[in-house]
Write a protein that holds these residues in place. Structure first.
Motif, mmCIF file in Angstrom:
data_model
loop_
_atom_site.group_PDB
_atom_site.id
_atom_site.type_symbol
_atom_site.label_atom_id
_atom_site.label_comp_id
_atom_site.label_asym_id
_atom_site.label_seq_id
_atom_site.Cartn_x
_atom_site.Cartn_y
_atom_site.Cartn_z
ATOM 1 N N GLY A 1 -7.393 0.836 4.391
ATOM 2 C CA GLY A 1 -6.536 0.203 3.004
ATOM 3 C C GLY A 1 -5.937 -1.059 3.534
ATOM 4 O O GLY A 1 -6.088 -2.725 2.931
ATOM 5 N N LEU B 1 -7.817 -4.335 0.186
ATOM 6 C CA LEU B 1 -7.203 -4.607 -0.696
ATOM 7 C C LEU B 1 -6.934 -5.681 -1.168
ATOM 8 O O LEU B 1 -7.573 -6.022 -2.703
ATOM 9 C CB LEU B 1 -5.546 -5.838 0.351
ATOM 10 C CG LEU B 1 -4.812 -4.386 0.780
ATOM 11 C CD1 LEU B 1 -3.831 -5.007 1.229
ATOM 12 C CD2 LEU B 1 -3.572 -3.561 -0.732
ATOM 13 N N LYS C 1 -14.850 -3.767 -4.258
ATOM 14 C CA LYS C 1 -14.771 -2.253 -5.392
ATOM 15 C C LYS C 1 -16.281 -1.478 -5.106
ATOM 16 O O LYS C 1 -15.556 0.100 -4.685
ATOM 17 C CB LYS C 1 -14.218 -2.040 -6.352
ATOM 18 C CG LYS C 1 -13.702 -0.803 -7.522
ATOM 19 C CD LYS C 1 -12.669 -0.341 -6.644
ATOM 20 C CE LYS C 1 -12.466 0.842 -7.097
ATOM 21 N NZ LYS C 1 -11.493 1.331 -6.867
ATOM 22 N N ILE D 1 0.456 -0.918 -0.247
ATOM 23 C CA ILE D 1 -0.062 0.258 -0.095
ATOM 24 C C ILE D 1 0.771 1.758 0.030
ATOM 25 O O ILE D 1 1.906 1.363 0.557
ATOM 26 C CB ILE D 1 -1.138 -0.074 1.007
ATOM 27 C CG1 ILE D 1 -1.773 -0.745 1.153
ATOM 28 C CG2 ILE D 1 -1.490 1.190 1.756
ATOM 29 C CD1 ILE D 1 -2.618 -1.469 2.839
ATOM 30 N N LEU E 1 -7.477 3.834 -2.645
ATOM 31 C CA LEU E 1 -8.895 2.264 -1.317
ATOM 32 C C LEU E 1 -9.423 3.045 -0.755
ATOM 33 O O LEU E 1 -10.389 2.751 -0.251
ATOM 34 C CB LEU E 1 -7.289 2.171 -1.614
ATOM 35 C CG LEU E 1 -7.974 0.485 -1.358
ATOM 36 C CD1 LEU E 1 -8.356 -0.398 -1.541
ATOM 37 C CD2 LEU E 1 -6.210 -0.392 -0.440
ATOM 38 N N LEU F 1 -0.349 5.374 -9.047
ATOM 39 C CA LEU F 1 -2.026 4.427 -9.374
ATOM 40 C C LEU F 1 -1.641 3.601 -10.659
ATOM 41 O O LEU F 1 -1.767 2.740 -11.094
ATOM 42 C CB LEU F 1 -3.171 5.192 -9.339
ATOM 43 C CG LEU F 1 -3.710 5.664 -7.964
ATOM 44 C CD1 LEU F 1 -4.373 6.745 -8.246
ATOM 45 C CD2 LEU F 1 -4.589 4.700 -7.356
ATOM 46 N N LYS G 1 -0.259 0.367 -8.493
ATOM 47 C CA LYS G 1 -0.255 0.525 -6.882
ATOM 48 C C LYS G 1 -1.636 0.421 -6.116
ATOM 49 O O LYS G 1 -2.368 1.077 -6.902
ATOM 50 C CB LYS G 1 0.832 1.050 -5.956
ATOM 51 C CG LYS G 1 1.881 1.041 -6.236
ATOM 52 C CD LYS G 1 2.605 -0.022 -5.714
ATOM 53 C CE LYS G 1 4.092 -0.870 -5.769
ATOM 54 N NZ LYS G 1 4.469 -1.620 -4.784
ATOM 55 N N GLN G 2 -1.950 -0.046 -5.316
ATOM 56 C CA GLN G 2 -3.076 1.070 -3.813
ATOM 57 C C GLN G 2 -2.442 1.214 -3.669
ATOM 58 O O GLN G 2 -2.368 2.115 -2.606
ATOM 59 C CB GLN G 2 -3.326 -0.711 -3.360
ATOM 60 C CG GLN G 2 -3.881 -1.341 -3.814
ATOM 61 C CD GLN G 2 -5.178 -1.767 -4.484
ATOM 62 O OE1 GLN G 2 -5.764 -0.329 -4.913
ATOM 63 N NE2 GLN G 2 -5.803 -3.498 -5.171
#
Length: 512
Positions: A402, A406, A410, A307, A383, A348, A352-353
């Protein structure tokens, strides 16, 4: 994962926020006690009903998150005005031991706040005499503690003596007697961790300061942690209302058997070293504590991180969120939000989150940041976004979202981002104080008392919140086909705002 959760009070920030995060994960089923058991503001909860709920639910869950403040005092505000005695403390300590004996495999994560001492005069959340003497009580202890640890200037010595001579002794005695009881509870919980009754203990410091009562109590707890060698099992740091989310994240990571790695990026150069309002240490130190308390670990590089934490901090001077229309020049000269947002975009795009802790202002989000994220169409790719109340309130909840998000839903995650843009920026930073200035006086209402006109306030607030959202969000959340927002006042005041959010989404972009 079946997890039971006893919050520190009944407000949305301690119930709905955590429930919404849990709901975004298909892996978590969160159990909360009946709402009617949780009390109301200064009215204590029904502790016997809560204890029955705990004993009933314990056999259905793998872990339970307990607020000691709710369990022993009946809530956060009752912990500041109670007249409990040692027999009451003994009762609850033995009940916790019996819970462990009956459920030896149950994970019991607890929180127990260090009682705050606000630096302003108000009895809304404190004893009645705090309305007149609150600022004086804070300053007296602040100067006494500073004198003990360092030294006072001549004018500070005179100020301290004047406070000692002026504040009625009966108020000091009442306040310090209660603090002594609460401090005893804090240290008693350490013993329960040592003996294995509690699996883990978080001790947040509500509205903390570098000197004063909170610092004195903090030192007592730290001595206990060191003496009992509980460094790995007890964490103490600034915060309060985010603690349920922090412990939910820790339970989740323990049950999953994996510690997510967090890599922070900062919006300003000085940000990591600045001390935010209402807290006693730099952002960087609170970051370390919250990452550890949430069951995560600090990543050395972005490459190895699970994260990316985008941490929005002031340039050099921190202000209240409602003052950002007249913000200090260092919000521009000592930070560069375009670079910060571009970093978020690049991460992003790399897959990546990214979670956001919007902590540049106290008590609300940053309009400039949200606008830039919206212009770049990044908001619904995040996220998590959180930017409410204190720095650590935002940090703790965004870390939890976060961690649970994961592998989350959504659509639920997008709903939660919209929820916090509306609550954290639109209401807390914009609508709240405007209504205090131009609406409440028309109806003879005050910030802390909406009297019997809360329906009228809600109707006006609903309209302002919706209008502000339409003006602010122009490019994001294109899958939202319908968005309805209703507000309510949990404690019949303006400080916090409850939201009922109805959000319909489609797979095909269609801007509402």
């Amino acid at each position: 994962m079946n997890i039971a959760y006893l919050p520190i009070d009944e407000r949305p920030c301690n119930t709905d926020y955590v429930r919404r995060i849990a709901d975004s994960s298909a892996e978590v089923k969160l159990f909360l006690p009946p709402q009617e058991a949780l009390g109301y503001k200064k009215l204590p909860a029904d502790k016997e009903m809560i204890w029955k709920w705990i004993t009933d639910v314990a056999s259905e869950v793998e872990a339970i998150i307990l607020s000691i403040d709710m369990l022993i005092y009946g809530g956060l505000l009752p912990s500041r005005i109670h007249y409990l005695r040692n027999t009451e403390a003994t009762l609850w300590i033995e009940r916790l031991r019996s819970l462990r004996k009956e459920h030896p495999g149950l994970l019991i994560y607890a929180s127990n706040l260090i009682m705050r001492t606000p630096k302003y005069s108000s009895s809304d959340e404190e004893p009645d005499y705090y309305e007149e003497w609150g600022e004086h009580i804070f300053l007296r202890a602040y100067l006494q503690n500073k004198k003990q640890r360092e030294h006072l200037k001549k004018d500070e010595e005179l100020q301290l003596q004047n406070l000692i001579d002026t504040i009625p002794k009966k108020y000091i005695d009442d306040y310090e007697e209660r603090r002594a009881f609460n401090s005893t509870i804090n240290t008693s919980m350490l013993k329960l961790v040592k003996e294995g009754t509690l699996t883990f203990l978080a001790i947040p410091q509500d509205d903390s300061s570098e000197y004063g009562y909170t610092s004195i109590d903090q030192a007592k707890v730290m001595k206990g942690i060191e003496a009992l060698r509980l460094h790995q099992h007890v964490q103490m740091y600034p915060g309060a209302d985010e603690v349920g989310a922090t412990l939910l994240a820790r339970v989740y990571t323990q049950l999953k058997g994996k510690r997510p790695r967090i890599y922070p990026i900062w919006s300003s150069t000085l940000g990591p070293q600045l001390i935010p309002m209402y807290e006693d240490r730099p952002y960087q130190e609170s970051l370390k504590a919250h990452i550890f308390a949430a069951g995560c670990q600090l990543a050395e590089t972005a490459t190895e991180a699970d994260i990316i934490l985008a941490y929005n901090t002031p340039g050099r001077v921190m202000q209240e969120s409602w003052d950002q229309s007249d913000k200090d020049i260092t919000y521009t000269s000592f930070r560069h939000l375009l670079t910060f947002v571009d970093q978020i975009k690049q991460f992003l795009n790399q897959g990546k989150q990214v979670i956001v802790a919007d902590c540049a202002y106290a008590n609300g989000g940053d309009k400039e940041l949200i606008t830039l994220l919206d212009e770049e169409r990044l908001l619904d790719r995040l996220l998590s976004y959180k930017g409410w109340n204190t720095n650590c309130n935002s940090l703790g909840t965004t870390l939890c979202q976060g961690v649970l998000g994961l592998q989350g839903n959504k659509q639920k995650i997008i709903e939660n981002i919209i929820y916090h843009i509306i609550d954290d920026y639109i209401y807390q930073a914009e609508v709240r104080m405007k209504m205090v200035e131009d609406f409440l006086p028309l109806h003879n209402l005050t910030y802390f008392n909406l009297k019997d006109k809360v329906a009228l306030v809600n109707k006006e607030r609903n309209k302002r919140v919706r209008d502000a959202y339409q003006l602010l969000i122009r490019h994001s959340f294109e899958t939202i086909t319908r968005l309805d927002v209703q507000t309510f006042a949990p404690w019949n005041r303006m400080f916090e705002c409850g939201l009922i959010l109805k959000c319909e989404q489609s797979e095909v972009s269609k801007k509402c």
